[in-house]
Enzyme design. Structure first.
Site, PDB file in Angstrom:
ATOM      1  N   ALA A 192      31.136  34.315  10.869  1.00 40.70           N
ATOM      2  CA  ALA A 192      29.690  34.982  10.611  1.00 40.70           C
ATOM      3  C   ALA A 192      28.930  33.564  10.653  1.00 40.70           C
ATOM      4  O   ALA A 192      28.661  33.091   9.519  1.00 40.70           O
ATOM      5  CB  ALA A 192      29.576  35.828   9.636  1.00 40.70           C
ATOM      6  N   GLY A 249      24.127  30.974   2.743  1.00 38.09           N
ATOM      7  CA  GLY A 249      25.264  31.454   3.020  1.00 38.09           C
ATOM      8  C   GLY A 249      25.192  32.916   3.459  1.00 38.09           C
ATOM      9  O   GLY A 249      24.189  33.400   3.434  1.00 38.09           O
ATOM     10  N   ASN A 250      26.654  33.479   3.676  1.00 42.88           N
ATOM     11  CA  ASN A 250      26.443  35.113   3.851  1.00 42.88           C
ATOM     12  C   ASN A 250      27.811  35.468   3.131  1.00 42.88           C
ATOM     13  O   ASN A 250      28.708  34.702   2.757  1.00 42.88           O
ATOM     14  CB  ASN A 250      26.170  35.357   5.419  1.00 42.88           C
ATOM     15  CG  ASN A 250      27.422  34.936   6.211  1.00 42.88           C
ATOM     16  OD1 ASN A 250      28.539  35.383   5.956  1.00 42.88           O
ATOM     17  ND2 ASN A 250      27.104  33.847   7.044  1.00 42.88           N
ATOM     18  N   HIS A 251      28.076  36.836   3.335  1.00 44.12           N
ATOM     19  CA  HIS A 251      29.159  37.575   2.452  1.00 44.12           C
ATOM     20  C   HIS A 251      30.236  37.909   3.097  1.00 44.12           C
ATOM     21  O   HIS A 251      31.230  38.495   2.903  1.00 44.12           O
ATOM     22  CB  HIS A 251      28.641  39.221   1.887  1.00 44.12           C
ATOM     23  CG  HIS A 251      27.780  39.015   0.953  1.00 44.12           C
ATOM     24  ND1 HIS A 251      28.091  38.301  -0.429  1.00 44.12           N
ATOM     25  CD2 HIS A 251      26.565  39.510   0.730  1.00 44.12           C
ATOM     26  CE1 HIS A 251      26.809  38.368  -1.160  1.00 44.12           C
ATOM     27  NE2 HIS A 251      25.924  39.075  -0.546  1.00 44.12           N
TER      28      HIS A 251
END
Ligand code: CTP
Length: 403
Positions: free
Chosen positions: A281, A213-215
């Site tokens: 994102a 995943g990402n932030h």
């Protein structure tokens, strides 16, 4: 249901008619709807209702003259500033005397001076006796004011203070509120437009308990959805996993986890959309195979083979007909050139470039500094809250829709 009056700056002008007593309740209704209210009274209005009542209810100072008469060091009350502060001016009750002065450009009291300097929409709710209302002179004033673009909130019929029955009674506070709400919702710039917005990260499963995943916080996409809905749009917000949610009845929130789920949700809503903004994102790669069982730690190293996800935005660009399509780009070098290439490749109307070099801009923060890149031009904006950035972006979209 949230009122369109929420956050609106209301300047209420009260003149000297018996219906002035109803303005206490009117102020309460504005405050309940979430508006910010300042009151200006003519000297005669103070005979009917006290400034103290109105300042208590509005939680703001009440203005009735150019200076405060009881204070010898009194400051000059600035009618121009008040006029500029307001999102709209409402004169209620509006007596025959005040209407005629407004029509003639007379400015012999603070309310009239404020009226003459206001650039915002002006509403007025006439209140007078039957015969005064019928008099050709009053009809002339109403006609002149309509010609200025001022908006009359028609009086009702009924028993008048004089004991006569007929037209001239000020519209009831509830009716005034409803009238103004109607006016603003009909005139919202995105009324009738369908928006499709993506937000947040996407998660790609590695095994039943782990993911890539990402932030991304999702904040930018949610702010865009709120801002579009406030301007009258109906919004489908397709959101990856975030802590955010929305109460707005004009936003339909669809929660997804993976890129593929986002792809499906977006495509099932794209045909009906007038505007689509890809603020998510999205994960660029996902594990080629997802392990059926939790992966045990055995070897010193572990390789996970990745494969590309669908590029949602590019697929929309290939399919787009009349839709306005907007993307985001995060670049670290040759920013404008890279962003513009992305804009062309994905067939976008404009792309919003976040620069990682700017302090306070980006993923988790509440602020952002962006440039809006068009095929042949660009606009650079200052560091702002994401709420304000959303407004800037929507302003560009409204210009495109009206072009
Ligand atoms: N986007 C998307 N689907 C993807 C990847 C990105 O819809 N699979 C959208 C994002 O929501 C964003 C824009 O495309 O609006 C970002 O483009 P992308 O090509 O991902 O650019 P970067 O993430 O900046 O990465 P790169 O330069 O590596 O292409």
């Amino acid at each position: 249901m949230m009122s369109v009056l929420k956050g609106k700056k209301v300047l209420l002008g009260i003149t000297g008619g018996i219906a002035a007593y109803k303005t206490a309740y009117l102020v309460r209704l504005f405050i309940k709807a979430g508006a910010d209210v300042k009151v200006v009274m003519t000297p005669a209005a103070k005979e009917f209702i006290t400034p103290l009542t109105l300042s208590t209810l509005s939680k703001n100072e009440v203005f009735s003259s150019f200076t405060d008469e009881e204070d010898e060091n009194a400051k000059w009350n600035n009618h121009v500033e008040l006029g500029l502060w307001a999102d709209f001016l409402l004169i209620a009750p509006a007596t025959a005397n005040t209407l005629s002065k407004m029509a003639a450009g007379n400015s012999d009291n603070f309310l009239l001076a404020t009226y003459l300097s206001a650039k915002c929409p002006v509403f007025f709710a006439p209140a007078m006796d039957l015969d005064m209302y019928r008099h050709p002179s009053t009809k002339n004033s109403l006609h002149t004011l309509a010609g200025f673009g001022n908006i009359v909130i028609p009086p009702g019929s009924g028993e008048l203070a004089s004991g006569l029955y007929g037209e001239g009674r000020m519209a009831e506070p509830e009716e005034i509120i409803e009238f103004i709400e109607d006016y603003f919702s009909k005139n919202l710039p995105l009324k009738g437009k369908n928006f499709l917005i993506t937000a947040g990260p996407t998660y790609e499963a590695i095994d039943p308990v782990r993911f890539i995943g990402n932030h991304s916080s999702g904040k930018m996409g949610y702010e865009l959805a709120e801002a579009a809905a406030r301007l009258g749009a109906r919004v489908h917000l397709i959101s990856g996993p975030t802590h955010l949610s929305t109460e707005n009845p004009n936003i339909i929130l669809v929660r997804v986890t993976s890129t593929h789920e986002m792809y499906e949700a977006v495509h099932s809503n794209f045909k009906a959309a007038d505007v689509c903004i890809a603020a998510a994102a999205v994960a660029d790669y996902k594990p080629k195979t997802v392990a059926g069982e939790k992966i045990k730690k055995s070897d010193q190293t572990l390789n996970i083979e990745l494969t590309k996800t669908e590029d949602i935005l590019a697929s929309l660009g290939a399919e787009k007909k009349d839709q306005i399509l907007i993307g985001f780009a995060l670049e670290t070098n040759n920013e404008v050139e890279n962003a513009r290439n992305k804009l062309k490749r994905k067939n976008l109307d404009f792309i919003v470039l976040n620069s990682l070099r700017d302090k306070g801009a980006g993923f988790k923060s509440d602020t952002n500094k962006v440039s809006i890149i068009y095929p042949d031009s660009q606009k650079d904006f200052d560091l702002k809250t994401k709420e304000e950035v959303a407004k800037d972006i929507l302003k560009e979209i409204i210009d495109l829709l009206n072009a």
